[in-house]
Write an enzyme that holds these catalytic residues in place. Sequence first.
Site, PDB file in Angstrom:
ATOM      1  N   HIS A  99       1.446-121.026 -34.381  1.00  0.00           N
ATOM      2  CA  HIS A  99       1.915-121.941 -33.331  1.00  0.00           C
ATOM      3  C   HIS A  99       1.940-123.400 -33.786  1.00  0.00           C
ATOM      4  O   HIS A  99       2.561-124.234 -33.146  1.00  0.00           O
ATOM      5  CB  HIS A  99       1.023-121.798 -32.089  1.00  0.00           C
ATOM      6  CG  HIS A  99       1.224-120.483 -31.387  1.00  0.00           C
ATOM      7  ND1 HIS A  99       1.992-120.355 -30.256  1.00  0.00           N
ATOM      8  CD2 HIS A  99       0.797-119.237 -31.684  1.00  0.00           C
ATOM      9  CE1 HIS A  99       2.018-119.087 -29.879  1.00  0.00           C
ATOM     10  NE2 HIS A  99       1.288-118.387 -30.724  1.00  0.00           N
ATOM     11  N   ASP A 142       3.464-131.827 -34.240  1.00  0.00           N
ATOM     12  CA  ASP A 142       3.290-130.740 -33.271  1.00  0.00           C
ATOM     13  C   ASP A 142       4.096-129.540 -33.728  1.00  0.00           C
ATOM     14  O   ASP A 142       5.221-129.709 -34.208  1.00  0.00           O
ATOM     15  CB  ASP A 142       3.810-131.183 -31.886  1.00  0.00           C
ATOM     16  CG  ASP A 142       2.929-130.671 -30.748  1.00  0.00           C
ATOM     17  OD1 ASP A 142       2.388-129.559 -30.885  1.00  0.00           O
ATOM     18  OD2 ASP A 142       2.801-131.388 -29.731  1.00  0.00           O
TER      19      ASP A 142
HETATM   20  P1  ADQ Z   1      -0.606-127.035 -27.453  1.00  0.00           P
HETATM   21  O1  ADQ Z   1      -1.091-127.929 -28.542  1.00  0.00           O
HETATM   22  O2  ADQ Z   1      -1.570-126.733 -26.396  1.00  0.00           O
HETATM   23  O3  ADQ Z   1      -0.033-125.646 -28.040  1.00  0.00           O
HETATM   24  P2  ADQ Z   1       1.916-127.644 -25.904  1.00  0.00           P
HETATM   25  O4  ADQ Z   1       2.951-126.774 -26.490  1.00  0.00           O
HETATM   26  O5  ADQ Z   1       2.464-128.979 -25.562  1.00  0.00           O
HETATM   27  O6  ADQ Z   1       0.704-127.835 -26.881  1.00  0.00           O
HETATM   28  O7  ADQ Z   1       1.288-127.144 -24.521  1.00  0.00           O
HETATM   29  C1  ADQ Z   1       0.989-125.857 -24.219  1.00  0.00           C
HETATM   30  C2  ADQ Z   1       0.940-125.651 -22.692  1.00  0.00           C
HETATM   31  O8  ADQ Z   1      -0.182-126.298 -22.088  1.00  0.00           O
HETATM   32  C3  ADQ Z   1       2.185-126.145 -21.945  1.00  0.00           C
HETATM   33  O9  ADQ Z   1       2.686-125.065 -21.199  1.00  0.00           O
HETATM   34  C4  ADQ Z   1       1.683-127.255 -21.035  1.00  0.00           C
HETATM   35  O10 ADQ Z   1       2.312-127.294 -19.767  1.00  0.00           O
HETATM   36  C5  ADQ Z   1       0.210-126.947 -20.879  1.00  0.00           C
HETATM   37  N1  ADQ Z   1      -0.499-128.230 -20.767  1.00  0.00           N
HETATM   38  C6  ADQ Z   1      -0.484-129.231 -21.645  1.00  0.00           C
HETATM   39  N2  ADQ Z   1      -1.211-130.272 -21.175  1.00  0.00           N
HETATM   40  C7  ADQ Z   1      -1.666-129.900 -19.959  1.00  0.00           C
HETATM   41  C8  ADQ Z   1      -2.447-130.544 -18.952  1.00  0.00           C
HETATM   42  N3  ADQ Z   1      -2.820-131.798 -19.122  1.00  0.00           N
HETATM   43  N4  ADQ Z   1      -2.752-129.853 -17.832  1.00  0.00           N
HETATM   44  C9  ADQ Z   1      -2.316-128.600 -17.672  1.00  0.00           C
HETATM   45  N5  ADQ Z   1      -1.562-127.946 -18.570  1.00  0.00           N
HETATM   46  C10 ADQ Z   1      -1.234-128.583 -19.696  1.00  0.00           C
HETATM   47  C11 ADQ Z   1       0.144-125.032 -29.333  1.00  0.00           C
HETATM   48  C12 ADQ Z   1       0.825-125.894 -30.396  1.00  0.00           C
HETATM   49  C13 ADQ Z   1       2.181-126.391 -29.885  1.00  0.00           C
HETATM   50  C14 ADQ Z   1       3.036-125.193 -29.450  1.00  0.00           C
HETATM   51  C15 ADQ Z   1       2.266-124.269 -28.515  1.00  0.00           C
HETATM   52  C16 ADQ Z   1       3.025-122.990 -28.215  1.00  0.00           C
HETATM   53  O11 ADQ Z   1       0.006-126.983 -30.763  1.00  0.00           O
HETATM   54  O12 ADQ Z   1       2.855-127.121 -30.893  1.00  0.00           O
HETATM   55  O13 ADQ Z   1       4.178-125.674 -28.764  1.00  0.00           O
HETATM   56  O14 ADQ Z   1       1.011-123.910 -29.078  1.00  0.00           O
HETATM   57  O15 ADQ Z   1       3.413-122.354 -29.390  1.00  0.00           O
END
Ligand code: ADQ
Length: 469
Positions: free
Chosen positions: A155, A364
Amino acid sequence: MSRLIAVSNRVADPSTGKTAGGLAIGLLAALRKQGGVWFGWGGKTCRGEPTDPTVTRRGKVSYATVDIDETEFEDYYNGYSNGCLWPLCHYMLNFFHYERRFGQAYQRVNALFARKLRPMLQADDVIWAHDYHLIPLAGELRKAGVENPIGFFLHVPFPNIDVLRTLPGHRRILEMLTRYDVIGFQTSSDVRSFIEGLARVGFLEARLGYDRFRACGREFTAAAFPIGIDVPGVMQMADRSVTSATVKRVEDGLVGRELVIGVDRLDYSKGLPERFRAFGELLTSYPDTRGRLVFMQIAPPTRSGVRAYQDIREELEQLAGNINGRFAEPDWAPIRYLNRGFSRSMLMGMFRVARIGLVTPLRDGMNLVAKEFIAAQDPDDPGALILSSLAGAAEELDAAVIVNPYDTEGVAEAIQRAANMPLGERQERYRTMMAQLQINDIGAWTDRFLGALEAVRAQSSSGTPTITA
Ligand code: ADQ
């Protein structure tokens, strides 16, 4: 149809199906269709050898979770996964902290997962492991005699070999990945880094086709499978929650001002201090934006066991305080910094009322917030997305306003531009990005990956021509 065995560090809560975000939605849909098991850590630590997995069955899906010894967990999770691999994969070596025992615990926890999973496997199962916590899992399963197709999806970004080789034992990371049959990455540039890494350490033996390779004596598929979102699901959530009391309160609180929103886990890779500084720069360089925009950053703390995560929290509190202190008026504060999480549906409603989405990670894998922000917009009056060129999402969402997150003045300029973007331009950019999101949604992502894994079974029985690397 084969059963699907999904393995990830954390498992969705069987009673609610809840975990962080989009991945769970995609995996659960595939698990419900094919039937299978979701296996991983249950969120509890123990002392000594854990007992057998706790299994909860819901329809065609079993959720199997194991405990991990508390010292092992500290070294495997905080030490190796989040203290070594996470900063390495995000090119942030100033946060990289290596100790040998971290790597040893990482290997042992993966061996534990393999040991506990092995008795649950059936001959026709396909196995799909997720993320950087589980790189050695396939090797451990192979040692235990498992010959089923095993896929891995990373990811986060895969670092270029010149960064990867910072890690003592990096050759082993590359070798362990070759124990999988399908290795999926978020972007084509991650795939290139992986293949170049294999070549540079002398492991790459042959290229067998467009995305088929042989290294360390094994053949595998390595390809980009950019993760998508549940587009209609997000649209519906935004539609519904925009009229909820919480979102209404946010909207009323703006008293006609425009909302700039950022939503991230509180993580140094997300570029939050840089984003706050850029907003300060905007207020300095473009005085007409004072009193007109409100920047709301939602960032709940994560991984509080890692020191760097405590530090960033303090830094952000200070920055928000400074900027508010400098620019606030009796009836307006420029930054609202909320150090807590909200339900997904509330977030989608807040995206809907925002004029600008600010997604500026320093690095990211993908960034699903960027995709969710677009899908949550009102098609008739959509907001504008400002997106970091260093997020995987920028490969698909090039109709966003693309910025370099390190360029404070550039990000300030982009906010100014987005705040004044004419409706026609916003609609056009929105339509281009929505079309992309719909083509590659979360269902397409699971189908493509699982299709590649099924193809391995067919390919391995038919044999393929070899092109020398
Ligand atoms: P994350 O680093 O967690 O994921 P991201 O893809 O932006 O990053 O977010 C994942 C989920 O968490 C999103 O559905 C978002 O809505 C939710 N989220 C984020 N911040 C939140 C908050 N403050 N409150 C509630 N929900 C929140 C990792 C990798 C990413 C990759 C994903 C999926 O780091 O690059 O996109 O996995 O593969």
